[in-house]
Design an enzyme around this catalytic site. Structure first.
Site, PDB file in Angstrom:
ATOM      1  N   ARG A 136       0.853  -1.192   0.000  1.00 51.11           N
ATOM      2  CA  ARG A 136       0.000   0.000   0.000  1.00 51.11           C
ATOM      3  C   ARG A 136       0.882   1.232   0.000  1.00 51.11           C
ATOM      4  NH1 ARG A 136      -4.997   0.433   4.004  1.00 51.11           N
ATOM      5  NH2 ARG A 136      -3.435   1.269   5.406  1.00 51.11           N
ATOM      6  N   THR A 140      -1.536   7.346   0.191  1.00 45.58           N
ATOM      7  CA  THR A 140      -2.869   7.216  -0.416  1.00 45.58           C
ATOM      8  C   THR A 140      -3.580   5.914  -0.068  1.00 45.58           C
ATOM      9  OG1 THR A 140      -1.988   6.124  -2.369  1.00 45.58           O
ATOM     10  CG2 THR A 140      -2.051   8.542  -2.424  1.00 45.58           C
ATOM     11  N   ASP A 234      -0.106  -1.666  12.418  1.00 42.47           N
ATOM     12  CA  ASP A 234       0.480  -2.236  11.205  1.00 42.47           C
ATOM     13  C   ASP A 234       0.967  -3.656  11.505  1.00 42.47           C
ATOM     14  OD1 ASP A 234       2.484  -2.986   9.191  1.00 42.47           O
ATOM     15  OD2 ASP A 234       2.168  -0.952   8.432  1.00 42.47           O
ATOM     16  N   ASP A 237       4.662  -4.575  10.439  1.00 41.53           N
ATOM     17  CA  ASP A 237       5.676  -3.932  11.286  1.00 41.53           C
ATOM     18  C   ASP A 237       5.766  -4.609  12.648  1.00 41.53           C
ATOM     19  OD1 ASP A 237       6.580  -2.134   9.443  1.00 41.53           O
ATOM     20  OD2 ASP A 237       5.377  -0.442  10.187  1.00 41.53           O
TER      21      ASP A 237
HETATM   22  C1  PRP Z   1      -1.014  -4.334   4.658  1.00 35.62           C
HETATM   23  C2  PRP Z   1      -1.692  -5.667   4.903  1.00 35.62           C
HETATM   24  C3  PRP Z   1      -2.487  -5.876   3.650  1.00 35.62           C
HETATM   25  C4  PRP Z   1      -2.896  -4.475   3.291  1.00 35.62           C
HETATM   26  C5  PRP Z   1      -4.316  -4.260   3.679  1.00 35.62           C
HETATM   27  O1  PRP Z   1       0.100  -4.482   3.885  1.00 35.62           O
HETATM   28  O2  PRP Z   1      -0.822  -6.710   5.158  1.00 35.62           O
HETATM   29  O3  PRP Z   1      -1.729  -6.465   2.607  1.00 35.62           O
HETATM   30  O4  PRP Z   1      -2.036  -3.580   4.015  1.00 35.62           O
HETATM   31  O5  PRP Z   1      -4.761  -3.013   3.302  1.00 35.62           O
HETATM   32  P1  PRP Z   1      -5.785  -2.793   2.110  1.00 35.62           P
HETATM   33  O6  PRP Z   1      -6.886  -3.755   2.302  1.00 35.62           O
HETATM   34  O7  PRP Z   1      -6.210  -1.351   2.283  1.00 35.62           O
HETATM   35  O8  PRP Z   1      -5.057  -2.986   0.803  1.00 35.62           O
HETATM   36  P2  PRP Z   1       1.142  -3.300   3.548  1.00 35.62           P
HETATM   37  O9  PRP Z   1       0.932  -2.816   2.152  1.00 35.62           O
HETATM   38  O10 PRP Z   1       1.111  -2.268   4.634  1.00 35.62           O
HETATM   39  O11 PRP Z   1       2.516  -4.035   3.525  1.00 35.62           O
HETATM   40  P3  PRP Z   1       3.248  -4.999   4.581  1.00 35.62           P
HETATM   41  O12 PRP Z   1       2.606  -6.339   4.383  1.00 35.62           O
HETATM   42  O13 PRP Z   1       4.652  -4.946   4.129  1.00 35.62           O
HETATM   43  O14 PRP Z   1       3.042  -4.452   5.955  1.00 35.62           O
HETATM   44  N1  URA Z   2      -2.474  -2.817   7.106  1.00 41.41           N
HETATM   45  C1  URA Z   2      -2.249  -3.089   8.411  1.00 41.41           C
HETATM   46  O1  URA Z   2      -1.271  -3.754   8.758  1.00 41.41           O
HETATM   47  N2  URA Z   2      -3.116  -2.616   9.316  1.00 41.41           N
HETATM   48  C2  URA Z   2      -4.196  -1.911   8.965  1.00 41.41           C
HETATM   49  O2  URA Z   2      -4.971  -1.514   9.854  1.00 41.41           O
HETATM   50  C3  URA Z   2      -4.409  -1.630   7.606  1.00 41.41           C
HETATM   51  C4  URA Z   2      -3.538  -2.107   6.689  1.00 41.41           C
END
Ligand code: PRP
Ligand code: URA
Length: 243
Positions: A136, A140, A234, A237
């Protein structure tokens, strides 16, 4: 020690006079018959409470997340087709059971979805696991696809798609589009998820009405940065220690 940090039942404030049982009667409506929300047992709510808590340190976050992931995988496997399978027990008695029909694979949405791979392997030895890297945009919240590597015969497999968070739905939708473009039938995809937002799961299931979802909890909503509320922050993280 880990034993010291075993979960306790969430208890309601003494002033309300409510029992621990009352404290876990949390409304979490299932939406459609393709969506399965895990039974809202006191154990599951206690595990979710531990990983939602901002004070929970990484070791415990990983340990308790893994326990919920195991429950999701076990429930997910209930949604795969089986055929009748006659056997004979050591008593020489015939017994007609069942066995899984068809091949499966996992596909994790990187990075957070990778946290769910071991739980799948613990139940399905030597399962093939594909990867789709979707991130993501931090400003945005738009999901962007960077990379995928999937089993060549994925179109002939049931796919367990792994991502702990379904917020706007953008990442999961992109991942499913990749799978469909490789010939995986929509009704052969099973999405395993820890926490979903109501708007995310609604959008996702409207776009893919034949795709099954197994989630541990549908939360209240999204904040102005498209984070799930109350949520757990998150996930990637906290799990991988990059906060
Ligand atoms: C997070 C999570 C999902 C996504 C969900 O990943 O693991 O993949 O956000 O959000 P959405 O439904 O609005 O798309 P992120 O892109 O933060 O990456 P990460 O897995 O590296 O933390
Ligand atoms: N990704 C996350 O890890 N947490 C949230 O709440 C949304 C997206």
């Amino acid at each position: 020690t880990l034993a010291d940090s075993e979960p306790t039942l969430p208890t309601a404030p003494a002033s309300t006079g409510a029992s621990p049982k009352d404290a876990v009667r949390i409304s979490n409506p299932p939406c459609k018959d393709t969506i399965t929300v895990l039974p809202q047992t006191s154990q599951l709510i206690a595990l979710l409470t531990l990983i939602r808590d901002r004070k929970t340190q990484r070791g415990d976050f990983v340990f308790y997340s893994n326990r919920i992931i195991r429950l999701l995988v076990e429930e997910g496997l209930n949604h795969l087709p089986v055929v009748s399978h006659p056997i004979e027990t050591p008593l020489g008695t015939p017994y007609t059971g069942v066995k899984f029909q068809g091949k499966i694979c996992g596909v994790s949405i990187m990075r957070a979805g990778e946290s769910m791979e071991q739980g799948l392997r613990d139940c399905c030895r030597s399962v093939r696991i594909g990867k789709i890297l979707i991130q993501r945009d931090e400003e945005t919240a738009q999901a962007k696809l960077f990379y995928d590597k999937l089993p060549e015969d994925i179109a002939d497999r049931y796919v367990l798609l792994l991502d702990p968070m379904l917020a706007t739905g953008g990442s999961a939708i992109k991942a499913v589009e990749v799978l469909l473009s490789r010939g995986v039938p929509e009704d052969h995809i099973l999405f395993l998820n820890l926490i979903a937002s109501p708007e995310g799961i609604e959008k996702f299931s409207e776009m893919f009405p034949k795709l099954r979802v197994v989630t541990a909890f549908v939360d209240e909503g999204l904040d102005d940065k498209s984070y799930i509320t109350p949520g757990l922050g998150d996930f990637g993280d906290r799990y991988f220690g990059t906060a």
